[in-house]
Design a protein around this motif. Structure first.
Motif, PDB file in Angstrom:
ATOM      1  N   ARG A  88       0.834  -1.211   0.000  1.00 50.52           N
ATOM      2  CA  ARG A  88       0.000   0.000   0.000  1.00 50.52           C
ATOM      3  C   ARG A  88       0.858   1.246   0.000  1.00 50.52           C
ATOM      4  NH1 ARG A  88      -4.797  -0.734   4.483  1.00 50.52           N
ATOM      5  NH2 ARG A  88      -5.660  -2.726   3.766  1.00 50.52           N
ATOM      6  N   ILE A  89       1.898   1.253   0.831  1.00 52.99           N
ATOM      7  CA  ILE A  89       2.792   2.423   0.897  1.00 52.99           C
ATOM      8  C   ILE A  89       3.405   2.682  -0.474  1.00 52.99           C
ATOM      9  CG2 ILE A  89       4.962   3.286   1.862  1.00 52.99           C
ATOM     10  CD1 ILE A  89       4.194   1.809   4.481  1.00 52.99           C
ATOM     11  N   ASP A  90       3.865   1.620  -1.119  1.00 57.25           N
ATOM     12  CA  ASP A  90       4.427   1.770  -2.464  1.00 57.25           C
ATOM     13  C   ASP A  90       3.392   2.318  -3.437  1.00 57.25           C
ATOM     14  OD1 ASP A  90       6.811   0.754  -1.498  1.00 57.25           O
ATOM     15  OD2 ASP A  90       6.451  -1.289  -2.244  1.00 57.25           O
ATOM     16  N   LYS A 118       5.866   0.639  10.444  1.00 57.68           N
ATOM     17  CA  LYS A 118       5.126   0.968   9.227  1.00 57.68           C
ATOM     18  C   LYS A 118       4.934   2.481   9.102  1.00 57.68           C
ATOM     19  CE  LYS A 118       5.188  -2.977   7.737  1.00 57.68           C
ATOM     20  NZ  LYS A 118       6.061  -3.219   6.564  1.00 57.68           N
ATOM     21  N   GLU A 119       4.718   3.154  10.226  1.00 57.75           N
ATOM     22  CA  GLU A 119       4.599   4.613  10.149  1.00 57.75           C
ATOM     23  C   GLU A 119       5.922   5.232   9.709  1.00 57.75           C
ATOM     24  OE1 GLU A 119       3.503   8.653  12.634  1.00 57.75           O
ATOM     25  OE2 GLU A 119       3.708   6.772  13.724  1.00 57.75           O
ATOM     26  N   LYS A 120       7.018   4.728  10.233  1.00 62.43           N
ATOM     27  CA  LYS A 120       8.329   5.249   9.835  1.00 62.43           C
ATOM     28  C   LYS A 120       8.593   4.967   8.357  1.00 62.43           C
ATOM     29  CE  LYS A 120      11.635   4.926  13.029  1.00 62.43           C
ATOM     30  NZ  LYS A 120      12.504   4.403  14.106  1.00 62.43           N
ATOM     31  N   ALA A 173      10.030  19.397  -3.544  1.00 64.21           N
ATOM     32  CA  ALA A 173       9.460  19.850  -2.272  1.00 64.21           C
ATOM     33  C   ALA A 173      10.472  19.606  -1.149  1.00 64.21           C
ATOM     34  CB  ALA A 173       8.156  19.122  -1.973  1.00 64.21           C
ATOM     35  N   ARG A 174      10.195  20.165   0.005  1.00 61.24           N
ATOM     36  CA  ARG A 174      11.017  19.929   1.190  1.00 61.24           C
ATOM     37  C   ARG A 174      10.190  19.130   2.186  1.00 61.24           C
ATOM     38  NH1 ARG A 174      14.604  24.352   4.605  1.00 61.24           N
ATOM     39  NH2 ARG A 174      15.404  22.877   6.162  1.00 61.24           N
ATOM     40  N   TYR A 175      10.766  18.047   2.661  1.00 64.58           N
ATOM     41  CA  TYR A 175      10.068  17.223   3.644  1.00 64.58           C
ATOM     42  C   TYR A 175      10.228  17.824   5.031  1.00 64.58           C
ATOM     43  CZ  TYR A 175       8.965  13.255   6.664  1.00 64.58           C
ATOM     44  OH  TYR A 175       8.432  12.449   7.640  1.00 64.58           O
ATOM     45  N   VAL A 176       9.130  17.895   5.772  1.00 66.41           N
ATOM     46  CA  VAL A 176       9.145  18.401   7.147  1.00 66.41           C
ATOM     47  C   VAL A 176       8.940  17.222   8.090  1.00 66.41           C
ATOM     48  CG1 VAL A 176       8.087  19.968   8.807  1.00 66.41           C
ATOM     49  CG2 VAL A 176       8.248  20.635   6.409  1.00 66.41           C
ATOM     50  N   ASP A 177       9.955  16.909   8.850  1.00 64.76           N
ATOM     51  CA  ASP A 177       9.936  15.778   9.778  1.00 64.76           C
ATOM     52  C   ASP A 177       9.246  16.196  11.076  1.00 64.76           C
ATOM     53  OD1 ASP A 177      10.433  13.594  11.400  1.00 64.76           O
ATOM     54  OD2 ASP A 177      12.591  13.978  11.586  1.00 64.76           O
ATOM     55  N   THR A 178       8.047  15.688  11.300  1.00 58.77           N
ATOM     56  CA  THR A 178       7.363  15.935  12.572  1.00 58.77           C
ATOM     57  C   THR A 178       7.465  14.730  13.494  1.00 58.77           C
ATOM     58  OG1 THR A 178       5.215  15.140  11.759  1.00 58.77           O
ATOM     59  CG2 THR A 178       5.711  17.482  11.454  1.00 58.77           C
ATOM     60  N   GLU A 237       9.239   7.748   5.446  1.00 59.89           N
ATOM     61  CA  GLU A 237      10.391   7.660   4.549  1.00 59.89           C
ATOM     62  C   GLU A 237       9.961   7.776   3.089  1.00 59.89           C
ATOM     63  OE1 GLU A 237      12.050   3.949   5.706  1.00 59.89           O
ATOM     64  OE2 GLU A 237      12.909   4.730   7.579  1.00 59.89           O
ATOM     65  N   MET A 238       8.818   7.176   2.760  1.00 59.52           N
ATOM     66  CA  MET A 238       8.287   7.301   1.399  1.00 59.52           C
ATOM     67  C   MET A 238       7.962   8.753   1.093  1.00 59.52           C
ATOM     68  SD  MET A 238       5.194   7.911  -0.259  1.00 59.52           S
ATOM     69  CE  MET A 238       3.893   7.378   0.843  1.00 59.52           C
TER      70      MET A 238
END
Length: 303
Positions: A175-177, A232-234, A249-254, A238-239
């Motif tokens: 699903r993530i893929d 799975k959340e991690k 875009a820039r990823y924002v790590d919360t 990562e995806m």
């Protein structure tokens, strides 16, 4: 357990058929920082803020259902969600928040009940976009709901993980893929509609303990399923980070800033609430969680 699951606003159908997922200290600190900068240096920054045109897009982890004052109750949109806190700190020339509980990537370009497509809020002169999306495409509410039900019956082992890997493949990884190209397409369309905009793709915060622990009395997950859901959340975050890197875009790590503030922590320490929360939507960030997300977004903007 049915009553507990009804705490999920993203599972319970709403007026717009939403059947899925669905800064005081920060402001003071920002004010102190700006006050320490000489006037000659502050002027360009103030001019940039005055020209900022900010649009916030996303699902219920962005909109903030049941928090503060609900400025759009059908979408579960709060006046203390992280986009609102970011806007208060940046004081942009314009701010539009169209995040909506239950939104998935199809609602970026198509309507969600009575709500128009979220990307319709974009304009050629938009300069900042935050996007928090993908959890509903993954069907995270149903995943968590299944794991909670199985965990109530079987508190030990990993029955939920087993149910998603019965045929020798990991259904959640698949699903993530499958979500990745959908997020990619949304990012590309944002750039097409708003070519001047800085685009920030906001990840999802910690839900369960980083150390793999569990709190069965708070949320009925089996001991082996809790660390599996954490992983799975991690993997999902990562995806999102990869999609951001590949699509301008820039990823924002919360996630990282929220470690130690999972739903197993006591009130006042946790930033995500249990399923039966009286203060916000179950398994969603509370006000402290939104303040943390706002700080991460501001850091990513340089604000």
């Amino acid at each position: 357990m049915k009553a507990r699951l009804q705490q999920f606003p993203c599972i319970r159908p709403g007026r717009r058929a939403r059947h899925r997922l669905g800064a005081g200290a920060l402001t003071l600190a920002l004010g102190a920082l700006l006050a320490s900068v000489p006037q000659a240096q502050a002027a360009p920054r103030e001019q940039a803020a005055a020209a900022e045109r900010y649009v916030a897009l996303g699902d219920s982890y962005t909109s903030g259902p049941r928090l503060g004052t609900q400025v759009d109750s059908a979408c579960g949109r709060s006046d203390v969600n992280y986009p609102s806190l970011v806007a208060r700190a940046l004081t942009p020339a314009s701010f539009t928040d169209v995040s909506c509980s239950g939104a998935d990537t199809t609602h970026m370009t198509g309507p969600q009940g009575e709500a128009p497509p979220q990307l319709d809020a974009l304009a050629p002169d938009t300069t900042l976009v935050t996007l928090g999306i993908g959890g509903n495409d993954l069907d995270l509410p149903a995943l968590l709901g299944r794991c909670i039900v199985l965990g109530a019956l079987l508190p030990y082992g990993a029955p939920c993980k087993t149910s998603y890997t019965l045929h020798g493949t990991d259904e959640v990884t698949a699903r993530i893929d499958g979500v990745a190209p959908k997020v990619d397409a949304v990012l590309d369309e944002i750039h097409r509609r708003s070519p001047r905009a800085r685009v920030l793709l906001v990840g999802y915060p910690v839900i369960l303990p980083e150390d793999g622990g569990n709190c069965h009395g708070t949320v009925s997950l089996s001991s082996g399923d809790a660390p599996w859901i954490r992983d799975k959340e991690k993997q999902f975050n990562e995806m999102l980070a990869r999609s951001a890197a590949l699509h301008g875009a820039r990823y924002v790590d919360t996630y990282t800033p929220s470690v130690g503030h999972d739903l197993c922590k006591p009130a006042g320490t946790r930033w995500v609430e249990p399923a039966d929360s009286d203060t916000t939507a179950g398994l969603h960030p509370n006000e402290a969680g939104h303040r943390s997300a706002a700080a991460a977004v501001l850091a990513a903007t340089g604000g």
